[in-house]
Design a protein around this motif. Sequence first.
Motif, PDB file in Angstrom:
ATOM      1  N   SER A  12       0.632  -0.915  -0.521  1.00 35.93           N
ATOM      2  CA  SER A  12      -0.028   0.492  -0.467  1.00 35.93           C
ATOM      3  C   SER A  12       1.263   1.036  -0.205  1.00 35.93           C
ATOM      4  CB  SER A  12      -1.132  -0.066   1.065  1.00 35.93           C
ATOM      5  OG  SER A  12      -0.097   0.163   2.656  1.00 35.93           O
ATOM      6  N   ASP A  67      -5.721  -7.608   0.343  1.00 33.26           N
ATOM      7  CA  ASP A  67      -5.239  -8.786  -0.535  1.00 33.26           C
ATOM      8  C   ASP A  67      -4.272  -8.154  -0.826  1.00 33.26           C
ATOM      9  OD1 ASP A  67      -4.238 -10.765  -1.996  1.00 33.26           O
ATOM     10  OD2 ASP A  67      -5.189 -10.973  -3.865  1.00 33.26           O
ATOM     11  N   ALA A  68      -3.155  -8.701  -0.315  1.00 33.63           N
ATOM     12  CA  ALA A  68      -1.857  -7.588  -0.718  1.00 33.63           C
ATOM     13  C   ALA A  68      -0.158  -7.886  -0.277  1.00 33.63           C
ATOM     14  CB  ALA A  68      -2.112  -6.316   0.120  1.00 33.63           C
ATOM     15  N   SER A 100      -5.205  -4.488  -6.070  1.00 35.53           N
ATOM     16  CA  SER A 100      -4.712  -4.301  -5.279  1.00 35.53           C
ATOM     17  C   SER A 100      -4.918  -2.623  -5.498  1.00 35.53           C
ATOM     18  CB  SER A 100      -3.695  -4.366  -4.520  1.00 35.53           C
ATOM     19  OG  SER A 100      -4.323  -5.828  -4.046  1.00 35.53           O
ATOM     20  N   GLN A 121      -8.825  -1.455  -5.755  1.00 35.58           N
ATOM     21  CA  GLN A 121      -9.655  -1.196  -4.127  1.00 35.58           C
ATOM     22  C   GLN A 121      -9.203  -0.349  -3.469  1.00 35.58           C
ATOM     23  OE1 GLN A 121      -7.925  -5.113  -2.420  1.00 35.58           O
ATOM     24  NE2 GLN A 121      -9.921  -6.010  -2.185  1.00 35.58           N
TER      25      GLN A 121
END
Length: 320
Positions: free
Chosen positions: A83, A204-205, A294, A297
């Motif tokens: 992230s 989910d990363a 990802s 998201q």
Amino acid sequence: MVISRRGLLQAGIGWLPWRAMPRLTMQLDWHLNAQFAGLCVAESLGYYRRAGLVVNLKAAEPAMDVVQTVVAQPQTLGCAEESLILTAQSEGIDIVAIAAMLQASPLALMSLPQQSLTHPRQLIGKRIGVHSDGRKAVELVLYSHNIDPQQLDLVDIPYDKKYQRLSQGEFDAVQCYALDEPIEFAQRSGQVPTVLPLKDYGFDAYSQVIFAPTSLVMDQPQNIQHFLSATFAGWRWAIEHPSTTANLLVEQYVEPDYQNIAYQQASLEILADYVLPKDAPRLGIIDARRWHESAKQLQQAGLIAALPPMAMSVNDNLWP
């Protein structure tokens, strides 16, 4: 960008005088411990040297911005949560993700056993301590369960004294790394915490993602390939020899407060399923489609302003 294993062999890696070897710095986002075991093994057992490299493993300093530190230093790679890298890319910082040491994120929340927070909906109305690398992950999980972050009190906290603050009831839960911090908390407090893994609730990363300035990857592709090959050879050895690796970490790498062989070995045994889960095709792989999902998201949750470029992967076929 995909480099074949045959191309790596044709490069003719041989022994070079130490002073003549290319030098890279690997900037970590935490202090040296089991979560960097593959890197430590690769250095200690000479994998980097046999790959024709001198690699400096650099532990994180307190409150360090790992992305900014990497882009400000020459010949430097780093590792960070996915992230954070996506956020930096969306802000126009010219970095590229090149491999993932962990195929799933160990980011989690831990609470005292009497609180036993096991589902995101139980967080409503609670006071939760988070760190800068985990806030977006927590918010994404909340959004995926139709929970407005305003429904709880998310507080940015430093790592220092968070165990005490949790034990004393200042927070209902605090962010943790499921690989080691629950083990440490239990050893210090005598209480086994309840762990809420974010990966089980929509986050989910990849984790401990190795990244570098795009210019470094483009200018030195061969050195990057050799670094990755040696690093993941180190990871395979560490997973296959957890007891010996725990001893190596304690003898050569970890800080005095963490020189507990049982603690390091327990962390390594948990790590094995993150480094090479059953559904992963090979060590270190980044699937560009999953990376892009990802990012979508995060954007849909309003946590990044724009979609960054697709991940560049140089790791295909570099190691068995």
